[in-house]
Scaffold this active site. Structure first.
Site, PDB file in Angstrom:
ATOM      1  N   ARG A  13       0.843  -1.205   0.000  1.00  0.00           N
ATOM      2  CA  ARG A  13       0.000   0.000   0.000  1.00  0.00           C
ATOM      3  C   ARG A  13       0.873   1.248   0.000  1.00  0.00           C
ATOM      4  O   ARG A  13       0.735   2.137   0.855  1.00  0.00           O
ATOM      5  CB  ARG A  13      -0.933  -0.021   1.201  1.00  0.00           C
ATOM      6  CG  ARG A  13      -2.195   0.783   0.934  1.00  0.00           C
ATOM      7  CD  ARG A  13      -3.280   0.536   1.913  1.00  0.00           C
ATOM      8  NE  ARG A  13      -4.443   1.330   1.536  1.00  0.00           N
ATOM      9  CZ  ARG A  13      -5.607   1.270   2.131  1.00  0.00           C
ATOM     10  NH1 ARG A  13      -5.792   0.438   3.117  1.00  0.00           N
ATOM     11  NH2 ARG A  13      -6.613   2.035   1.734  1.00  0.00           N
ATOM     12  N   CYS A  14       1.781   1.287  -0.968  1.00  0.00           N
ATOM     13  CA  CYS A  14       2.753   2.366  -1.009  1.00  0.00           C
ATOM     14  C   CYS A  14       3.431   2.349  -2.364  1.00  0.00           C
ATOM     15  O   CYS A  14       3.539   1.308  -2.989  1.00  0.00           O
ATOM     16  CB  CYS A  14       3.755   2.156   0.127  1.00  0.00           C
ATOM     17  SG  CYS A  14       5.470   2.031  -0.284  1.00  0.00           S
ATOM     18  N   GLU A  48      -3.063   4.847  -0.929  1.00  0.00           N
ATOM     19  CA  GLU A  48      -1.976   4.507  -0.016  1.00  0.00           C
ATOM     20  C   GLU A  48      -1.604   5.640   0.949  1.00  0.00           C
ATOM     21  O   GLU A  48      -0.845   5.397   1.894  1.00  0.00           O
ATOM     22  CB  GLU A  48      -0.765   4.085  -0.820  1.00  0.00           C
ATOM     23  CG  GLU A  48      -0.196   5.189  -1.665  1.00  0.00           C
ATOM     24  CD  GLU A  48       0.788   4.668  -2.706  1.00  0.00           C
ATOM     25  OE1 GLU A  48       0.605   3.538  -3.163  1.00  0.00           O
ATOM     26  OE2 GLU A  48       1.713   5.389  -3.034  1.00  0.00           O
TER      27      GLU A  48
END
Ligand code: CDP
Length: 783
Positions: free
Chosen positions: A367-368, A737
């Site tokens: 999530r980045c 994110e």
């Protein structure tokens, strides 16, 4: 005619179309799929972190009930499939032949009539190992005499993978030489796991007669996987169909190609029957895409007024046994470049070294966007520490050093161009919402009464929406994305995309973009993703790139169709094109609003009554290569109380102000933020994948790897500002994110602020009660 009164354009919080299917238990996940004649596969994994394989005896397993085949590394090697490329261009063992290099590595696989039979036979395979010393950290990897993990690679003489630099060493050194104050932070962003609700899996179905390979799989990037499969197996790409059905959460975990997919496909090809492989929870946690594992040291140079004059960073990255990070090939340490964050730092120099260790590979951007989280964490932790050290309020210190609104587009010291921002405003909204000044006074008062309490702030800047394609690629595939829009004669539409939702609500939000741009109500637009035979080529969904890239493609293709619609409307109205005006859903003659044609009438005419010489139909495709990334940002503020007796941290308030430019569906955006703040909370306080000295993975189940539930999670108070992206056709930036990137530092900063009166400057995540208690005790606080 529209089927609903709700138009569902941009900015409307319409309910998610996909939820009816999910809430009624009608979702269609990999494990729901059963094909005629389907077999089941189970993988034997290494119990050791590092061991030479002396022999693999499959004789007992082969004769067990229901067993169709036992696949070993040797068998895969005969088909040149024992190794595969990783997303970073390294090689990774599919099934081990020479050595195992991490606990949980794939050694052999059993294909049987049922899953039970496959698992029983798997346990009957006998492997003779010669155990070697395990290396579980970059320090161990670089120690003199450390054993060579990648002895399979011809020119590999040690465990070092890469050295990478960014920024300007000379000017940075000079600025540090002149600094009035230098603040240093050494911190470890530990290994954690995306842990999606649904684990990874596939059903591989290779037709021996036609040669068509249909692979139903949990993939966030089906097209890229199809191309990689074609390159690895030599199968013609048109004969490979990757279908990603509903996906129960990805968060980056479902970007890479895992050995299980390859073995299941090879087994289906050899046996001639479909083969299903679905990981169990432990397999998912120990062997697939972990995240982070960065050891970072940062120095901030300050002048006497508290202005930052330079930043210096070194990081050691623990990459596990194979360098498999999902990231653009030009950036060895991903997008760590964002480490100067929201601050106007004149010069910076960053060095990074990657190391092989005896741990699972993966390095997914959980999530980045490719290591942005670690960068954001480091700078936000450094900023709070610096403020505390020089005795300046955290918020004031940030405001003093923020990039100002009038400096955008802003060129960072690492050479990146931030598209837009208003950091002071986001901070002001957050402080207002929190009631910061009064809270600060309250904190001071309570501290005098002996309480341990604090406020943490993080003002993150993110970089999402890769490409543009000239700079951003995955294994050479340029990072654009696509949308194909087909309007039917009755004015209903089908939108197909190269992205793949894993719970983000694409079926709703991308229909809303068509609703806004073409005027067809969102309810009348079906959105399809995840089938490489039908969707246009795209690079998939991860790193919050869907809205910045595929969302832009959707707007652009809608506009293309609108322009064709203008010609058709002019023909129908017997007017000149330039005399027509557009309002959402309709062209009309300037000055005569009654003389108009709706998009539905235009669609019908596209198939029944087009102008002479015009092709029939109303459909098109757009491949969008963004001119720049988008840079969402925000300020998060967290209030905590710490129990001196137990070290327990109680998160009392979380205020999160996000700016992701124009919001397509505000409700979905808020849902994304709630989810990300929860994941950030888990990372900050609970989740840890760690290893003992032998390389045994601790954190291989949900009893040891602690995910936050509703019970632990704090309540979130959201706020927003809107600073459109100047280059995105809708002004939108990604958001998925942001909260996972921004929030861990805010949570930890709150704890450090609370402990600052006791001289505590750092506790590495997860900030568990035992660590807090030990820090207080070391500071002489006993209760
Ligand atoms: O790539 P991914 O879908 O994970 O991330 P995203 O582009 O940030 O979008 C997450 C969800 O939020 C999608 O359904 C988006 O369309 C929605 N979103 C939105 O409504 N407005 C924005 N400005 C950004 C995202």
């Amino acid at each position: 005619m529209a089927t609903t009164h709700v138009h569902g354009g941009i900015g409307e919080s319409i309910k998610r179309k996909e939820d009816s299917r999910f809430l009624h238990g009608k979702g269609n996940y990999i494990d729901d799929l059963t094909l005629p004649g389907m077999l089941h596969m189970s993988i034997l994994r290494s119990p050791h972190a590092h061991a030479r394989i002396k022999s693999v005896d499959t004789s007992a397993a082969s004769g067990m009930p229901g067993v169709i085949a036992v696949v070993t590394g040797e068998l895969m090697a005969q088909h040149k499939l024992a190794w595969m490329p990783t997303l970073s261009g390294d090689t990774q063992a599919v099934l081990a032949t020479d050595k195992v290099r991490f606990q949980g590595q794939e050694v052999a696989a059993v294909v049987a009539e049922t899953r039970y039979q496959a698992e029983d036979a798997r346990d009957a395979i006998v492997v003779d190992y010669d155990v070697l010393p395990a290396i579980t950290s970059p320090d161990g990897a670089k120690a003199a005499g450390a054993s060579l993990i990648r002895d399979d690679k011809e020119n590999q003489k040690d465990n070092h993978i890469y050295h990478w630099e960014s920024g300007d060493q000379g000017t940075t050194q000079a600025a540090f030489a002149k600094a009035d104050k230098v603040v240093r932070l050494h911190t470890f962003y530990p290994r954690c796991h995306p842990a999606p609700l649904e684990t990874c899996g596939c059903v591989a179905d290779v037709d021996g007669i036609t040669g068509k390979a249909t692979i139903h799989m949990t993939s966030q990037a089906p097209h890229a996987i199809r191309t990689v499969f074609a390159l690895v197996t030599g199968l013609p790409e048109q004969n490979i169909r990757v279908i990603s059905p509903d996906i129960g959460g990805g968060f980056g975990n479902k970007v890479p190609v895992y050995p299980g997919y390859v073995v299941a496909t090879a087994a289906s090809l050899l046996i001639g029957r479909p083969v299903k492989w679905v990981e169990d929870r432990t397999e998912n946690l120990i062997s697939t895409g972990y995240a982070r594992d960065f050891h970072m040291t940062g120095d901030l140079a300050l002048d006497k007024d508290g202005r930052i004059t330079a930043l210096r960073v070194h990081l050691d990255s623990d990459n596990g046994a194979f360098f498999a990070d999902a990231q653009p090939s030009k950036f060895k340490a991903g997008l760590f470049h964002i480490v100067t964050g929201s601050y106007d730092i004149p010069t910076a120099h960053i060095t990074a070294d990657g190391y092989y260790t005896n741990k699972a590979p993966g390095g997914v951007a959980y999530r980045c966007s490719f290591r942005v989280t670690e960068a954001s964490y480091l700078i936000e932790r450094l900023i709070t520490n610096a403020a505390i050290e020089i005795g300046m309020d955290q918020a004031e210190f940030r405001k003093k050093n923020f990039i100002r609104k009038d400096q955008f587009p802003y060129h960072s010291a690492t050479g990146w161009v931030y598209d837009s921002g208003d950091y002071h405003k986001a901070m002001d909204v957050a402080l207002d919402q929190l009631g910061y000044d009064e809270l600060r006074r309250d904190v001071e008062k309570r501290r005098k009464q002996g309480e341990v309490t604090g406020i943490g702030i993080a003002s993150f800047t993110e970089v999402v929406g890769a490409g543009h394609g000239a700079d951003f690629d995955i294994l050479g595939l340029r990072m654009f994305d696509s949308a194909e829009l087909r309007v039917h004669p009755t004015g209903k539409a089908l939108l197909r995309m190269g992205t793949k939702s894993q719970g983000q609500g694409h079926e709703t939000t991308f229909a809303q973009i068509v609703a806004e741009e073409l005027g067809i109500p969102a309810a009348d637009v079906a959105v399809e993703e995840g089938d490489t035979d039908t969707a246009p080529y795209g690079l998939g969904t991860y790193a919050s790139r869907s809205t910045p890239v595929a969302g832009a493609a959707t707007a652009m293709v809608s506009r293309k169709l609108r322009e064709k619609g203008r010609k058709i409307a002019a023909h129908l109205l017997e007017a000149a094109e330039e005399d027509l005006e557009w309002e959402r859903g309709r062209f009309f003659v300037k000055g005569s609003p009654d003389r108009g044609k709706t998009i539905q009438e235009i669609a019908f005419a596209a198939y029944t009554n087009v102008p002479e010489g015009m092709e029939a139909g109303l459909e098109g495709v757009h491949y969008y290569d963004p001119p720049n990334m988008t840079y969402p940002f925000g300020t998060y503020a967290v209030v905590v109380d710490v129990d001196k007796g137990t070290g327990q941290v109680k998160v009392k308030r979380v205020v999160a102000v996000d700016d992701c430019g124009v919001r397509i569906n505000p409700m979905i955006v808020e849902g994304q933020i709630h989810g990300g703040l929860t994941e950030g909370f888990g990372i900050a306080f609970m989740e840890l994948i760690t290893f003992d000295a032998e390389g045994n993975c601790i954190g291989s189940n949900f009893m040891d790897y602690l995910l936050p539930t509703a019970w632990e999670s704090p309540k979130f108070e959201l706020g927003e500002t809107v600073t459109p992206s100047p280059h995105h056709p809708l002004g939108a930036k990604g958001v998925g994110e942001s909260p996972t990137v921004g929030s861990p530092a805010a949570y930890v900063n709150a704890v450090i602020d609370a402990l600052s009166p006791y001289g505590v400057t750092n506790i590495d995540m997860p900030v568990t009660p035992d660590k807090v208690w030990a820090a207080l005790r070391a500071a002489g606080v006993n209760e």
